[in-house]
Structure formats: C-alpha cells, structure tokens
Scaffold this motif. Structure first.
Motif, PDB file in Angstrom:
ATOM      1  N   ARG A 104     -38.537   1.034  16.246  1.00 48.46           N
ATOM      2  CA  ARG A 104     -38.832   1.555  14.900  1.00 48.46           C
ATOM      3  C   ARG A 104     -40.162   2.294  14.858  1.00 48.46           C
ATOM      4  O   ARG A 104     -40.383   3.136  13.999  1.00 48.46           O
ATOM      5  CB  ARG A 104     -38.814   0.418  13.888  1.00 48.46           C
ATOM      6  CG  ARG A 104     -37.416  -0.047  13.579  1.00 48.46           C
ATOM      7  CD  ARG A 104     -37.353  -0.993  12.402  1.00 48.46           C
ATOM      8  NE  ARG A 104     -35.970  -1.367  12.147  1.00 48.46           N
ATOM      9  CZ  ARG A 104     -35.396  -2.478  12.612  1.00 48.46           C
ATOM     10  NH1 ARG A 104     -36.099  -3.327  13.339  1.00 48.46           N
ATOM     11  NH2 ARG A 104     -34.139  -2.750  12.347  1.00 48.46           N
ATOM     12  N   LYS A 140     -41.132   4.376  17.064  1.00 53.68           N
ATOM     13  CA  LYS A 140     -40.963   5.681  17.702  1.00 53.68           C
ATOM     14  C   LYS A 140     -40.378   6.690  16.719  1.00 53.68           C
ATOM     15  O   LYS A 140     -39.734   6.325  15.744  1.00 53.68           O
ATOM     16  CB  LYS A 140     -40.033   5.562  18.908  1.00 53.68           C
ATOM     17  CG  LYS A 140     -40.605   4.719  20.024  1.00 53.68           C
ATOM     18  CD  LYS A 140     -39.709   4.723  21.223  1.00 53.68           C
ATOM     19  CE  LYS A 140     -40.349   3.937  22.365  1.00 53.68           C
ATOM     20  NZ  LYS A 140     -39.595   4.068  23.595  1.00 53.68           N
ATOM     21  N   SER A 141     -40.611   7.970  17.025  1.00 49.45           N
ATOM     22  CA  SER A 141     -40.048   9.039  16.196  1.00 49.45           C
ATOM     23  C   SER A 141     -38.583   9.249  16.573  1.00 49.45           C
ATOM     24  O   SER A 141     -38.099   8.715  17.577  1.00 49.45           O
ATOM     25  CB  SER A 141     -40.832  10.327  16.404  1.00 49.45           C
ATOM     26  OG  SER A 141     -40.601  10.826  17.704  1.00 49.45           O
ATOM     27  N   ALA A 142     -37.899  10.065  15.796  1.00 52.07           N
ATOM     28  CA  ALA A 142     -36.481  10.333  16.045  1.00 52.07           C
ATOM     29  C   ALA A 142     -36.295  11.035  17.385  1.00 52.07           C
ATOM     30  O   ALA A 142     -35.345  10.737  18.126  1.00 52.07           O
ATOM     31  CB  ALA A 142     -35.893  11.164  14.910  1.00 52.07           C
ATOM     32  N   VAL A 171     -31.305   2.175  15.147  1.00 54.40           N
ATOM     33  CA  VAL A 171     -32.580   2.572  14.546  1.00 54.40           C
ATOM     34  C   VAL A 171     -32.559   4.056  14.179  1.00 54.40           C
ATOM     35  O   VAL A 171     -33.078   4.453  13.138  1.00 54.40           O
ATOM     36  CB  VAL A 171     -33.752   2.232  15.483  1.00 54.40           C
ATOM     37  CG1 VAL A 171     -35.061   2.797  14.972  1.00 54.40           C
ATOM     38  CG2 VAL A 171     -33.866   0.733  15.656  1.00 54.40           C
ATOM     39  N   LEU A 172     -31.931   4.883  15.029  1.00 52.64           N
ATOM     40  CA  LEU A 172     -31.795   6.307  14.718  1.00 52.64           C
ATOM     41  C   LEU A 172     -31.021   6.505  13.412  1.00 52.64           C
ATOM     42  O   LEU A 172     -31.400   7.314  12.567  1.00 52.64           O
ATOM     43  CB  LEU A 172     -31.063   7.025  15.841  1.00 52.64           C
ATOM     44  CG  LEU A 172     -31.904   7.799  16.828  1.00 52.64           C
ATOM     45  CD1 LEU A 172     -31.044   8.329  17.946  1.00 52.64           C
ATOM     46  CD2 LEU A 172     -32.667   8.894  16.169  1.00 52.64           C
ATOM     47  N   GLU A 193     -30.737   4.343  10.973  1.00 50.86           N
ATOM     48  CA  GLU A 193     -31.585   3.865   9.875  1.00 50.86           C
ATOM     49  C   GLU A 193     -32.595   4.934   9.478  1.00 50.86           C
ATOM     50  O   GLU A 193     -32.833   5.156   8.300  1.00 50.86           O
ATOM     51  CB  GLU A 193     -32.336   2.607  10.288  1.00 50.86           C
ATOM     52  CG  GLU A 193     -31.486   1.377  10.389  1.00 50.86           C
ATOM     53  CD  GLU A 193     -32.251   0.186  10.932  1.00 50.86           C
ATOM     54  OE1 GLU A 193     -33.452   0.322  11.290  1.00 50.86           O
ATOM     55  OE2 GLU A 193     -31.643  -0.897  11.009  1.00 50.86           O
ATOM     56  N   LYS A 194     -33.198   5.593  10.448  1.00 54.50           N
ATOM     57  CA  LYS A 194     -34.179   6.633  10.139  1.00 54.50           C
ATOM     58  C   LYS A 194     -33.523   7.832   9.464  1.00 54.50           C
ATOM     59  O   LYS A 194     -34.114   8.477   8.615  1.00 54.50           O
ATOM     60  CB  LYS A 194     -34.900   7.071  11.415  1.00 54.50           C
ATOM     61  CG  LYS A 194     -35.895   6.067  11.924  1.00 54.50           C
ATOM     62  CD  LYS A 194     -36.664   6.616  13.098  1.00 54.50           C
ATOM     63  CE  LYS A 194     -37.678   5.644  13.586  1.00 54.50           C
ATOM     64  NZ  LYS A 194     -38.902   5.616  12.794  1.00 54.50           N
ATOM     65  N   GLY A 195     -32.297   8.124   9.835  1.00 55.07           N
ATOM     66  CA  GLY A 195     -31.582   9.228   9.217  1.00 55.07           C
ATOM     67  C   GLY A 195     -31.191   8.950   7.780  1.00 55.07           C
ATOM     68  O   GLY A 195     -31.114   9.857   6.954  1.00 55.07           O
ATOM     69  N   LYS A 231     -32.937   7.226   5.634  1.00 54.95           N
ATOM     70  CA  LYS A 231     -34.096   7.170   4.736  1.00 54.95           C
ATOM     71  C   LYS A 231     -34.532   8.544   4.303  1.00 54.95           C
ATOM     72  O   LYS A 231     -34.316   9.521   4.865  1.00 54.95           O
ATOM     73  CB  LYS A 231     -35.266   6.444   5.420  1.00 54.95           C
ATOM     74  CG  LYS A 231     -34.972   4.977   5.585  1.00 54.95           C
ATOM     75  CD  LYS A 231     -36.142   4.294   6.218  1.00 54.95           C
ATOM     76  CE  LYS A 231     -35.860   2.812   6.418  1.00 54.95           C
ATOM     77  NZ  LYS A 231     -36.930   2.122   7.050  1.00 54.95           N
TER      78      LYS A 231
END
Length: 63
Positions: A7, A9-11, A56-57, A59-61, A63
């Motif tokens: 989490r 780390k960046s995408a 995690v990727l 999840e980041k997408g 948000k």
C-alpha cells in the motif's frame, strides 16, 4: 510481502512488482517442469503475492 508494504507503493511500482512476480512464477513453473524445484511452497507464496499486489492495485484504482 505484506499488504501494508504494498500500500505504500505507487501504482506504477505495483505494476512493476506484479510483472517481476509473474516472471518469478514462470521461472518456478519451469523449474517444477524440469524437476529442479526442491521447495514447491515457493510457488504458493509467489502466487499469493501476485494476488495481494493486484488487490492493492484495484483498491488504489477505486479511490
């Protein structure tokens, strides 16, 4: 690898992580096919690490 580490780390870094883990998984599959793999639990760990990184990727997408 823990999800908390991922989490942070960046995408782009996560995409690189998935790519490297996929290559590692391929290498392990080849070792297993040629019966050179002694520790088969590595395959499970790599497969789960790939799933964690992709989760995690996603999840980041979202948000």
């Amino acid at each position: 690898m823990k999800a908390s580490e991922l989490r942070a780390k960046s995408a782009e870094e996560l995409n690189q992580e998935v790519l490297s883990l996929t290559k590692a998984q391929f290498g392990l599959r080849m070792q297993k096919a040629t019966q050179q793999l002694s520790n088969t639990s590595q395959m499970r760990k790599v497969r789960r690490d790939i799933a964690r990184a992709k989760t995690v990727l996603t999840e980041k997408g979202a948000k």
